[in-house]
Design an enzyme around this catalytic site. Structure first.
Site, mmCIF file in Angstrom:
data_model
loop_
_atom_site.group_PDB
_atom_site.id
_atom_site.type_symbol
_atom_site.label_atom_id
_atom_site.label_comp_id
_atom_site.label_asym_id
_atom_site.label_seq_id
_atom_site.Cartn_x
_atom_site.Cartn_y
_atom_site.Cartn_z
ATOM 1 N N CYS A 98 0.861 -1.188 0.000
ATOM 2 C CA CYS A 98 0.000 0.000 0.000
ATOM 3 C C CYS A 98 0.892 1.231 0.000
ATOM 4 C CB CYS A 98 -0.891 -0.023 1.247
ATOM 5 S SG CYS A 98 -2.014 1.381 1.361
ATOM 6 N N GLU A 141 -8.744 -1.274 -2.271
ATOM 7 C CA GLU A 141 -9.029 0.158 -2.430
ATOM 8 C C GLU A 141 -10.312 0.549 -1.700
ATOM 9 O OE1 GLU A 141 -6.679 1.875 -3.328
ATOM 10 O OE2 GLU A 141 -5.533 0.270 -4.261
ATOM 11 N N HIS A 144 -10.081 1.258 1.956
ATOM 12 C CA HIS A 144 -9.630 2.604 2.340
ATOM 13 C C HIS A 144 -10.815 3.527 2.602
ATOM 14 C CE1 HIS A 144 -5.274 2.488 1.935
ATOM 15 N NE2 HIS A 144 -5.353 1.872 0.763
HETATM 16 NI NI NI Z 1 -3.667 0.989 -0.131
#
Ligand code: NI
Length: 175
Positions: A98, A141, A144
């Site tokens: 990440c 994703e 997040h």
């Molecule tokens: Ni990430």
């Protein structure tokens, strides 16, 4: 536009739940910055909260690369207000990185087969059924947007470390 600073784990903004996009007029400028930042950092994906914008927007793209034969091609995608549905109970483990945890890798279990829905930056609907690495990138994703970083999904912290030690012969990409 601009390459933006990617927030790193420890910044409380990465732990917030992002809010849905209602005003699409602001997206073009944001997306230019997100693309510039993702490409400059060599990432395969980026979520808006990683550059300090608390909106439900993610981008990802996996280019075909002979060095990563297992990483199938994923078309450049902008996904706004996404929603993920697992299609069965099957999970796969895979290594993730990440941009908010530079230099680190961890083994994460993800759903193998998912359907994801949302819209693009123009409001057009996106509805895809995917599996494998594509499914992994989308789940990473979209996490997040819930304030979840991949170590928070890990079951075995002994499979977490610096990528140059875990994979001394490979360079790897971050999500
Ligand atoms: Ni990430």
């Amino acid at each position: 536009m601009a390459i933006r600073t990617v927030l790193r784990m420890g910044d409380a903004r990465l732990l917030q739940r992002a809010v849905p996009v209602s005003d699409f007029a602001s997206l073009p400028d944001l997306l230019v910055d997100m693309r510039d930042t993702m490409k400059a950092q060599g990432g395969v994906g980026l979520a808006a909260p990683q550059i300090g914008v608390n909106l439900r927007v993610v981008i990802f793209e996996v280019e075909a690369n002979p060095r990563y034969p297992d990483a199938e091609y994923v078309p450049e995608t902008v996904l706004v207000n996404p929603y993920i549905t697992p299609l069965d109970d099957k999970h796969d483990e895979g290594w993730e990185g990440c941009l908010s945890l530079p230099g680190l890798r961890g083994l994460v279990s993800r759903w193998t087969h998912i359907r994801y829905q949302g819209c693009d930056e123009y409001g057009a609907l996106i509805d895809r059924t995917v599996s494998g690495f594509h499914a992994r990138v989308v789940q990473h994703e979209c996490d997040h947007l819930e304030g979840v970083l991949y170590p928070m999904q890990m079951q075995d912290m002994s499979r977490f470390g610096f990528s140059d030690l875990l994979f001394p012969n490979n360079d790897t990409q971050d999500e």
